[in-house]
Design an enzyme around this catalytic site. Structure first.
Site, PDB file in Angstrom:
ATOM      1  N   ASP A  94       0.816  -1.229   0.000  1.00 21.58           N
ATOM      2  CA  ASP A  94       0.000   0.000   0.000  1.00 21.58           C
ATOM      3  C   ASP A  94       0.841   1.266   0.000  1.00 21.58           C
ATOM      4  O   ASP A  94       0.372   2.320   0.395  1.00 21.58           O
ATOM      5  CB  ASP A  94      -0.963  -0.007   1.199  1.00 21.58           C
ATOM      6  CG  ASP A  94      -0.315   0.452   2.491  1.00 21.58           C
ATOM      7  OD1 ASP A  94       0.892   0.226   2.677  1.00 21.58           O
ATOM      8  OD2 ASP A  94      -1.032   1.052   3.312  1.00 21.58           O
ATOM      9  N   GLU A  95       2.070   1.172  -0.467  1.00 23.11           N
ATOM     10  CA  GLU A  95       3.000   2.267  -0.227  1.00 23.11           C
ATOM     11  C   GLU A  95       3.987   2.412  -1.387  1.00 23.11           C
ATOM     12  O   GLU A  95       4.522   1.419  -1.852  1.00 23.11           O
ATOM     13  CB  GLU A  95       3.751   1.851   1.023  1.00 23.11           C
ATOM     14  CG  GLU A  95       4.424   2.878   1.800  1.00 23.11           C
ATOM     15  CD  GLU A  95       4.858   2.246   3.137  1.00 23.11           C
ATOM     16  OE1 GLU A  95       4.133   1.389   3.697  1.00 23.11           O
ATOM     17  OE2 GLU A  95       5.946   2.591   3.572  1.00 23.11           O
TER      18      GLU A  95
HETATM   19  N1  DCP Z   1      -0.181  -5.182   7.615  1.00 26.18           N
HETATM   20  C1  DCP Z   1       0.123  -6.440   8.092  1.00 26.18           C
HETATM   21  N2  DCP Z   1       0.797  -6.593   9.282  1.00 26.18           N
HETATM   22  C2  DCP Z   1       1.162  -5.503  10.005  1.00 26.18           C
HETATM   23  C3  DCP Z   1       0.880  -4.218   9.532  1.00 26.18           C
HETATM   24  C4  DCP Z   1       0.195  -4.088   8.326  1.00 26.18           C
HETATM   25  O1  DCP Z   1      -0.210  -7.410   7.439  1.00 26.18           O
HETATM   26  N3  DCP Z   1       1.798  -5.652  11.168  1.00 26.18           N
HETATM   27  C5  DCP Z   1      -0.929  -5.069   6.349  1.00 26.18           C
HETATM   28  C6  DCP Z   1      -2.321  -4.566   6.615  1.00 26.18           C
HETATM   29  C7  DCP Z   1      -2.306  -3.153   6.190  1.00 26.18           C
HETATM   30  C8  DCP Z   1      -1.242  -3.124   5.109  1.00 26.18           C
HETATM   31  O2  DCP Z   1      -0.320  -4.153   5.449  1.00 26.18           O
HETATM   32  O3  DCP Z   1      -3.564  -2.712   5.747  1.00 26.18           O
HETATM   33  C9  DCP Z   1      -0.535  -1.794   5.006  1.00 26.18           C
HETATM   34  O4  DCP Z   1       0.187  -1.523   6.197  1.00 26.18           O
HETATM   35  P1  DCP Z   1       0.322  -0.093   6.823  1.00 26.18           P
HETATM   36  O5  DCP Z   1       1.418  -0.160   7.817  1.00 26.18           O
HETATM   37  O6  DCP Z   1       0.420   0.930   5.749  1.00 26.18           O
HETATM   38  O7  DCP Z   1      -1.020   0.085   7.666  1.00 26.18           O
HETATM   39  P2  DCP Z   1      -2.477   0.495   7.222  1.00 26.18           P
HETATM   40  O8  DCP Z   1      -2.527   0.911   5.788  1.00 26.18           O
HETATM   41  O9  DCP Z   1      -3.424  -0.583   7.590  1.00 26.18           O
HETATM   42  O10 DCP Z   1      -2.798   1.722   8.174  1.00 26.18           O
HETATM   43  P3  DCP Z   1      -2.206   3.212   8.088  1.00 26.18           P
HETATM   44  O11 DCP Z   1      -3.412   4.083   7.859  1.00 26.18           O
HETATM   45  O12 DCP Z   1      -1.570   3.450   9.410  1.00 26.18           O
HETATM   46  O13 DCP Z   1      -1.242   3.235   6.944  1.00 26.18           O
HETATM   47 MG    MG Z   2      -1.114   2.186   5.038  1.00 24.92          MG
HETATM   48 MG    MG Z   3       2.111   0.949   4.383  1.00 22.34          MG
END
Ligand code: DCP
Ligand code: MG
Ligand code: MG
Length: 352
Positions: A106-107
């Site tokens: 997602d990045e």
């Molecule tokens: N992910 C995962 N295990 C983790 C952290 C994240 O499998 N310990 C997965 C789920 C997230 C995705 O990777 O949706 C992207 O991680 P991010 O760290 O970017 O977190 P999010 O997008 O969920 O939240 P934020 O709004 O903080 O970016």
């Molecule tokens: Mg994210």
């Molecule tokens: Mg991310």
């Protein structure tokens, strides 16, 4: 002078789920393992900001999330679906970058130096990027802007959710000065504790640490920490670098020492990983098996082979890593299979 953006989707897996279940919008929602009424194992993969208000976080045991908020919506993982949305996001924003480097599902980093005349235009440019993701895919993202990748990444953390934060080159010192040392990129909780004991509680303090002493204490990582604390990062946004590894993990319902059960799971994980490898048109060189024992100790076992995209090679290598390395006297809680040293499939053909 460079201008680098780090674009990161907000609560990505749950945001994907919102696209197909709009009714969960605004309601605490969690993606992860089945909580099974509180006795479920495994962890929260992510949750939306409504759930975060209650203290639920990525990586937290799902049973703990359930204790905090049993009436949240719990959704199972659907990696293939998230990968499809991820591909749509990347396709939407890649054309807006000069150089583009996807770093996770997602990045992505975008070097936009060639797209704008001056850093002062970056904010508006980032708004265009944000709008493109929303228009084309329907999800929200946050964007950090900095003179390098390190600062862009940390700026993004403080922009979340749905925000944009720019740290200009002349603002880097101020941005880092009072930041808690644990917030510095690359520093985990254990290292942060050590640093605090040594008297470095803020990034500003760490930036003044004696380089030689830090190298004595932490090796090469010590030098890197001090450089990071100064906001120095010369690494380029590497075009087509892509994701560095592809992996899957599984937590057993109850800890097990059954070789048959474990090998069957390794096979299943291996097939999932293979499918994703072939979808991203990659081949791989290194296979890593992760074993987490019941007492939470974790071991990684890796083997590098000739570059291949064969699912059979992946699975047999992972199974052999298990047979050769597992401590059979202890039960296993969780296993993971991952491939790395990825190359483009077309690249591989040239090698052969
Ligand atoms: N992910 C995962 N295990 C983790 C952290 C994240 O499998 N310990 C997965 C789920 C997230 C995705 O990777 O949706 C992207 O991680 P991010 O760290 O970017 O977190 P999010 O997008 O969920 O939240 P934020 O709004 O903080 O970016
Ligand atoms: Mg994210
Ligand atoms: Mg991310």
């Amino acid at each position: 002078m460079r201008t680098v953006l780090l674009v990161d989707m907000d609560y990505f897996y749950v945001a994907c789920e919102e696209l197909r279940h709009p009714e969960i919008k605004g309601v605490p929602a969690v993606v992860g393992m089945d909580p099974k009424g509180g006795s479920g194992r495994g962890v929260v993969m992510t949750c939306n900001y409504e759930a975060r208000k209650f203290g639920i976080r990525s990586g937290m045991p799902i049973s703990m999330a359930y204790r905090i908020k049993p009436d949240a919506i719990y959704l199972p993982l659907d990696y293939y679906y998230y990968d499809r949305i991820s591909a749509k996001v990347m396709a939407a924003i890649k054309p807006l970058a000069g150089k583009f480097e996807q770093v996770s599902v997602d990045e992505a980093y975008m070097d936009v130096s060639a797209k704008i005349a001056h850093a002062s235009e970056a904010l508006e440019y980032a708004m265009t990027v944000q709008k493109r993701v929303l228009d084309d895919v329907g999800i929200k993202c946050s964007i950090g802007i900095g003179p390098n990748k390190l600062i862009a990444k940390m700026a993004c953390e403080s922009a979340k959710p749905a925000g944009i934060k720019q740290v200009k080159e002349e603002e880097v010192g101020e941005f880092l000065k009072d930041m808690e040392v644990g917030k510095l990129y690359g520093i985990g909780e254990k290292t942060a504790q050590k640093l605090r004991k040594l008297g470095y509680s803020t990034v500003g303090q760490l930036s003044k640490a004696n380089m030689m002493r830090m190298m004595e204490l932490f090796g090469a990582f010590g030098a890197e920490m001090v450089r990071n604390a100064k906001g120095i990062d010369d690494s380029a946004v590497v075009e087509n670098y892509g994701i560095k590894s592809i992996g899957r993990e599984f937590t057993f319902d109850s800890d097990t020492d059954s070789g048959m059960e474990i090998e069957a799971r390794i096979g299943e994980l291996g097939r999932g990983v293979s499918l994703e490898v072939s979808k991203s048109k990659k081949s791989f060189k290194t296979i890593t098996l992760k074993l987490r024992y019941a007492d939470f100790t974790e071991h990684l076992h890796s083997k590098s082979i000739k570059v291949t995209d064969s699912p059979e090679m992946l699975i047999s290598t992972a199974v052999n890593l298990y047979r050769q390395n597992a401590d059979r006297s202890r039960k296993i809680r969780k296993i993971g299979v991952r491939v790395s040293n990825l190359v483009d499939y077309s690249g591989q053909k040239k090698i052969i």
